[in-house]
Design a protein around this motif. Structure first.
Motif, mmCIF file in Angstrom:
data_model
loop_
_atom_site.group_PDB
_atom_site.id
_atom_site.type_symbol
_atom_site.label_atom_id
_atom_site.label_comp_id
_atom_site.label_asym_id
_atom_site.label_seq_id
_atom_site.Cartn_x
_atom_site.Cartn_y
_atom_site.Cartn_z
ATOM 1 N N ARG A 20 0.830 -1.211 0.000
ATOM 2 C CA ARG A 20 0.000 0.000 0.000
ATOM 3 C C ARG A 20 0.869 1.267 0.000
ATOM 4 N N GLY A 21 1.953 1.215 -0.743
ATOM 5 C CA GLY A 21 2.827 2.378 -0.836
ATOM 6 C C GLY A 21 3.730 2.581 0.363
ATOM 7 N N LYS A 22 3.616 1.699 1.351
ATOM 8 C CA LYS A 22 4.412 1.847 2.577
ATOM 9 C C LYS A 22 5.599 0.882 2.575
ATOM 10 N N TYR A 23 6.667 1.319 3.177
ATOM 11 C CA TYR A 23 7.825 0.452 3.381
ATOM 12 C C TYR A 23 7.620 -0.347 4.662
ATOM 13 N N LEU A 24 7.657 -1.666 4.560
ATOM 14 C CA LEU A 24 7.535 -2.537 5.733
ATOM 15 C C LEU A 24 8.887 -3.166 6.045
ATOM 16 N N TYR A 61 -0.882 -11.445 8.257
ATOM 17 C CA TYR A 61 -0.371 -10.367 9.111
ATOM 18 C C TYR A 61 -0.596 -8.983 8.531
ATOM 19 N N LEU A 62 -0.874 -8.895 7.234
ATOM 20 C CA LEU A 62 -1.107 -7.557 6.668
ATOM 21 C C LEU A 62 -2.415 -6.940 7.165
ATOM 22 N N ILE A 80 -2.694 -0.466 11.436
ATOM 23 C CA ILE A 80 -1.645 0.517 11.761
ATOM 24 C C ILE A 80 -1.671 1.664 10.747
ATOM 25 N N ILE A 81 -1.789 1.316 9.455
ATOM 26 C CA ILE A 81 -1.799 2.365 8.417
ATOM 27 C C ILE A 81 -3.045 3.245 8.555
ATOM 28 N N ASP A 82 -4.191 2.605 8.788
ATOM 29 C CA ASP A 82 -5.444 3.357 8.786
ATOM 30 C C ASP A 82 -5.671 4.159 10.060
ATOM 31 N N GLU A 83 -5.120 3.647 11.176
ATOM 32 C CA GLU A 83 -5.271 4.358 12.455
ATOM 33 C C GLU A 83 -4.664 5.755 12.389
ATOM 34 N N LYS A 84 -3.347 5.751 12.357
ATOM 35 C CA LYS A 84 -2.627 7.030 12.293
ATOM 36 C C LYS A 84 -1.473 6.825 11.328
ATOM 37 N N PRO A 85 -1.488 7.563 10.240
ATOM 38 C CA PRO A 85 -0.472 7.348 9.204
ATOM 39 C C PRO A 85 0.962 7.372 9.705
ATOM 40 N N SER A 86 1.253 8.102 10.764
ATOM 41 C CA SER A 86 2.661 8.212 11.137
ATOM 42 C C SER A 86 2.932 7.756 12.564
ATOM 43 N N SER A 87 2.086 6.861 13.073
ATOM 44 C CA SER A 87 2.225 6.475 14.481
ATOM 45 C C SER A 87 2.842 5.104 14.681
ATOM 46 N N ASN A 88 3.214 4.441 13.587
ATOM 47 C CA ASN A 88 3.725 3.082 13.729
ATOM 48 C C ASN A 88 4.917 3.024 14.665
#
Lengths: 207, 207
Positions: free
Chosen positions: A95-99, A192-193, A199-207
């Motif tokens: 989803r465009g995010k680095y994991l 696990y995704l 995590i992504i939907d909650e707060k974009p930068s809170s991981n």
């Protein structure tokens, strides 16, 4: 033959096989003999083949000392040694995010020992987090057949506390509260995704 | 001793050294004897140590056949073979974005041969692009000392055209028009993230 890492852990050859994960996932789901690494690789194959995410396990770094060349097309490594990775084992894009993550298991029934993690893995996850990556660990209590996804920031708080003389493990009761419990499934074996979606939907930068 | 891949290319041991990149970058910048891989690793070390990005080269995958255990702490691999990677060589995270790329060089002065790339690398980049990653190649014309960053989508158009019987290389004149030319610098040696900034800032999803 069984090949072992210096720490005694069994080395498993990456499969690179084209067998449909759906097939053996039907047979082998939920702690029925696969290692956690195999289960995650299997899940990643499912995610990849279904255009959901691109996540790979990195090869184990090997220091090569001697190579023979019977012919150019078949170089044989005759002396080499296992090296410690400077990163975590898994990374990729979803989803465009680095994991970026690590997977570990314990036989303990009450707490997850922090000695399963290494300084360089913690350091690497801090660096990735700083760049806006999503970092976490997948941990399995093998004896309980329970599986959790814990955000790296939560792991760090226990890690740092340990450095200050705190306890050397994370109690299962804390993990139950802080982590997302993952249930074995068929396709993928470990979904696990779904926890990453939260995590992504909650707060974009809170991981 | 010199260790070579099956294709005859020299294998270079990952350094893992703690030497300051600033020091040897001063001595060795701009095509003064380092391989493109070494130059990129050096640049990545600079980016990592300065909290700018976390980008690593993946270890070469090796198929292990035989291991000796003189003692548990020093397993010796006695027979192993180089494998083909199923991904590109480099990935990581920068400004919250997943980056994925390959680096290649040619001695040609007029065009970049597509045979430098492999099906699995192209496929992998397509998959990463589909997940919102930023994919590209860094290509060097060794004889000209010129270096370019070409977006994967541009590479794909030449790749696909080749499959349909089109030309087997990308003309330098096309690369000059489509790619970002990279100038050697001191810190980092190859400031390729500047070109990535342009890609990110131009259109968030156009890479």
């Amino acid at each position: 033959m069984t090949i072992r890492y210096p720490n005694g852990k069994v080395y498993r050859q990456p499969s690179h096989s084209k067998s449909k994960p759906s097939k053996f996932a039907n047979v082998n789901f939920g702690d029925r003999g696969m290692s956690l690494e195999e289960e995650i690789n299997d899940s990643n194959t499912y995610y990849l083949e279904n255009d959901i995410a691109v996540i790979h396990k990195k090869p184990t770094p090997i220091q090569i000392v001697k190579v023979d060349y019977p012919s150019r097309s078949a170089a044989v490594i005759k002396e080499a040694y296992f090296q410690h990775a400077s990163t975590t084992d898994y990374n990729g894009v979803y989803r465009g995010k680095y994991l970026d993550f690590e997977a570990k298991e314990t036989k303990s029934k009450t707490a997850f020992p922090l000695k399963n993690f290494h300084d360089h893995q913690i350091k690497h996850m801090r660096q990735c987090l700083h760049q806006g990556g999503i970092c976490f660990v997948i941990i399995r209590f093998a004896s309980l057949g329970r599986l959790f996804l814990l955000k790296a920031t939560d792991l760090f708080s226990y890690w740092d506390h340990q450095q200050d003389g705190g306890r050397k493990s994370i109690p299962l009761t804390d993990i139950e509260q802080r982590a997302a419990e993952l249930q074995y499934h068929i396709n993928p074996l470990i979904p696990y995704l779904n926890a990453i979606d939260n995590i992504i939907d909650e707060k974009p930068s809170s991981n």
